[in-house]
Design an enzyme around this catalytic site. Structure first.
Site, PDB file in Angstrom:
ATOM      1  N   ARG A 260       5.105 -29.219  60.094  1.00  0.00           N
ATOM      2  CA  ARG A 260       5.067 -27.850  59.460  1.00  0.00           C
ATOM      3  C   ARG A 260       3.568 -27.977  58.796  1.00  0.00           C
ATOM      4  O   ARG A 260       3.241 -29.059  58.207  1.00  0.00           O
ATOM      5  CB  ARG A 260       5.907 -27.693  58.107  1.00  0.00           C
ATOM      6  CG  ARG A 260       7.103 -27.645  58.896  1.00  0.00           C
ATOM      7  CD  ARG A 260       8.510 -27.837  57.616  1.00  0.00           C
ATOM      8  NE  ARG A 260       9.647 -27.739  58.394  1.00  0.00           N
ATOM      9  CZ  ARG A 260      11.079 -27.850  57.582  1.00  0.00           C
ATOM     10  NH1 ARG A 260      11.056 -27.587  56.175  1.00  0.00           N
ATOM     11  NH2 ARG A 260      11.931 -27.639  58.062  1.00  0.00           N
ATOM     12  N   GLU A 347      14.626 -31.127  46.268  1.00  0.00           N
ATOM     13  CA  GLU A 347      15.598 -30.679  47.080  1.00  0.00           C
ATOM     14  C   GLU A 347      15.516 -32.058  48.230  1.00  0.00           C
ATOM     15  O   GLU A 347      14.402 -32.431  48.568  1.00  0.00           O
ATOM     16  CB  GLU A 347      14.833 -29.574  47.744  1.00  0.00           C
ATOM     17  CG  GLU A 347      15.946 -29.100  48.954  1.00  0.00           C
ATOM     18  CD  GLU A 347      15.310 -28.081  50.128  1.00  0.00           C
ATOM     19  OE1 GLU A 347      15.426 -28.003  51.170  1.00  0.00           O
ATOM     20  OE2 GLU A 347      14.477 -27.423  49.311  1.00  0.00           O
ATOM     21  N   ARG A 388      12.073 -37.991  52.299  1.00  0.00           N
ATOM     22  CA  ARG A 388      12.306 -37.781  50.839  1.00  0.00           C
ATOM     23  C   ARG A 388      13.426 -38.768  50.293  1.00  0.00           C
ATOM     24  O   ARG A 388      13.539 -39.051  49.319  1.00  0.00           O
ATOM     25  CB  ARG A 388      12.891 -36.330  50.763  1.00  0.00           C
ATOM     26  CG  ARG A 388      11.898 -35.246  50.648  1.00  0.00           C
ATOM     27  CD  ARG A 388      12.134 -34.139  50.249  1.00  0.00           C
ATOM     28  NE  ARG A 388      11.032 -32.962  50.379  1.00  0.00           N
ATOM     29  CZ  ARG A 388      10.944 -31.974  49.672  1.00  0.00           C
ATOM     30  NH1 ARG A 388      12.038 -31.506  49.185  1.00  0.00           N
ATOM     31  NH2 ARG A 388       9.690 -31.137  49.708  1.00  0.00           N
TER      32      ARG A 388
END
Length: 423
Positions: A260, A347, A388
């Site tokens: 991304r 998140e 993450r």
């Protein structure tokens, strides 16, 4: 994508949806295009009826040996007008199709209305934050001190927002992906290893294009893009297919690198692993019958939660409001893991039901024996974002001497129980 006829008949509802989502949609432009298209079609049908009637008269005159040159000349003009009307209708059809690609999915009735994350609703929490007798450090300090990650050398290779994992750091990245995939396989998911390059049709089918082109990497001179998420590949496995209803639900999972550009994210989370140009993720995906898709959504969230529970990481589940949901989603739950250094949640998974939105764009249907063909519902969820999870483990399991204890669930994968600091 929405059915054009349904959209036209429920414009008021879609205008309210746009307000609830906080998105700008040019409904006036749609009305003008749609009205012109219908007027062109009506005019063409009138001209075609006129041409058919004249054709009958021309045939009668020829049989009677009468002159039909005036009608033949008139019909040439009418045929030219029909051609022009049909060509204009084709242009209008394309413009309407392009417009429909920009309309987001309609939120489910249970989704709270709100324009940003402040209106999201906490559903539940699991576990508790770890207690430290020292000030917890951010993951990049711990990881660089242990020699398990290198951002400077990554920058020499590819620029900023990339990472080189080293030693036990690389092994933990691989261990997490294997742990995720093995757990999903035990719960009935079929593992897929897809291409990491995807074409424009695949991205359009899931709703990434045309809206999010700036957030992705395109290979110059080709129709290929670096995948932003394996949701794209998993959806397109059955693009333009009709599935046997007896095979549903189809449960898939895939590990891929994801890419991304993070356009518009300047200044956000620039340190560490939180927002990288390349990251690894295990994705869960389901093709389901419409009547069971929301039950399957709850199950999808539970599958993601199970991983965090096995790793002993404190988290909360949030239901997103209308203004914070993704473009293709009808209902989304975010799972957020605790970060001690920031004293906040981050998140780590997003689980969504897109209902028939992606299936309609991608042409994916199902059919029972003797039944009619319907669009499937598609669901997707991170299970989990590997990088993450990696940083969450480093922060939550850090020790006062700078070492990191490896969670029990990963020890057999890693062959170690601790990551030490460099001497």
């Amino acid at each position: 994508m929405h059915d054009l006829g349904y959209f036209r008949e429920h414009l008021d509802e879609f205008e309210q949806m746009a307000k609830n989502r906080g998105v700008a949609i040019d409904f006036a432009a749609f009305r003008a295009l749609d009205q012109e298209r219908r007027e062109r079609i009506t005019a063409a049908e009138r001209l075609k009826a006129e041409r058919n009637k004249a054709g009958e008269e021309i045939a009668r005159r020829k049989r009677a040996g009468e002159d039909a040159s005036d009608l033949l000349s008139q019909m040439k003009r009418v045929s030219d007008e029909i051609k022009m009307a049909d060509e204009r209708t084709t242009v209008l059809d394309a413009r309407l199709a392009d417009f429909m690609l920009t309309v987001p999915n309609r939120p489910h009735s249970s989704v709270p209305v709100g324009h940003d994350a402040s209106a999201n609703v906490e559903v539940r929490r699991w576990g508790a934050p770890p207690k430290f007798d020292f000030k917890p450090r951010p993951h990049w300090e711990i990881a660089e001190g242990a020699g398990i990650i290198d951002f400077q050398r990554a920058a020499k290779i590819a620029g900023t927002r990339f990472a080189v994992y080293r030693g036990l750091g690389a092994r933990m990245e691989r261990a997490l992906a294997s742990f995720f995939l093995d757990t999903h396989a035990a719960n009935g998911f079929t593992e897929i290893l897809p291409p990491f390059l995807v074409n424009t049709a695949a991205l359009t089918g899931v709703g990434q294009l045309p809206k999010f082109a700036a957030d992705m990497f395109h290979l110059e001179g080709t129709d290929l893009w670096l995948t932003p998420t394996s949701e794209v590949e998993l959806t397109s496995l059955h693009r333009e297919e009709t599935l046997d209803a007896e095979t549903l639900p189809i449960k898939l999972c895939a590990w891929t690198a994801c890419f991304r550009s993070e356009a518009g994210a300047a200044g956000k989370d620039t340190r560490g692993l939180k927002r990288q140009h390349q990251f690894q993720k295990v994705e869960m995906f389901k093709f389901t019958r419409p009547e069971s898709s929301y039950e399957e959504l709850e199950s999808l969230v539970a599958s993601a939660e199970l991983l965090l529970q096995k790793l002993g990481l404190h988290y909360r589940v949030m239901q997103l409001c209308t203004g914070d949901m993704g473009f293709a989603s009808s209902k989304t739950y975010d799972i957020e893991v605790w970060l001690p250094s920031a004293n906040e949640f981050m998140e780590i998974s997003s689980c969504s039901n897109t209902e028939a939105f992606q299936a309609r764009r991608s042409g994916i249907r199902f059919k029972s024996k003797g039944g009619k063909s319907e669009f499937v519902h598609t669901l997707n969820g991170s299970g989990l974002a590997v990088g993450r999870t990696w940083l969450a483990i480093v922060e939550n399991y850090q020790q006062s001497d700078g070492s990191v204890v490896i969670p029990d669930a990963l020890r057999t994968y890693m062959g170690a129980d601790r990551i030490p600091q460099l001497p």
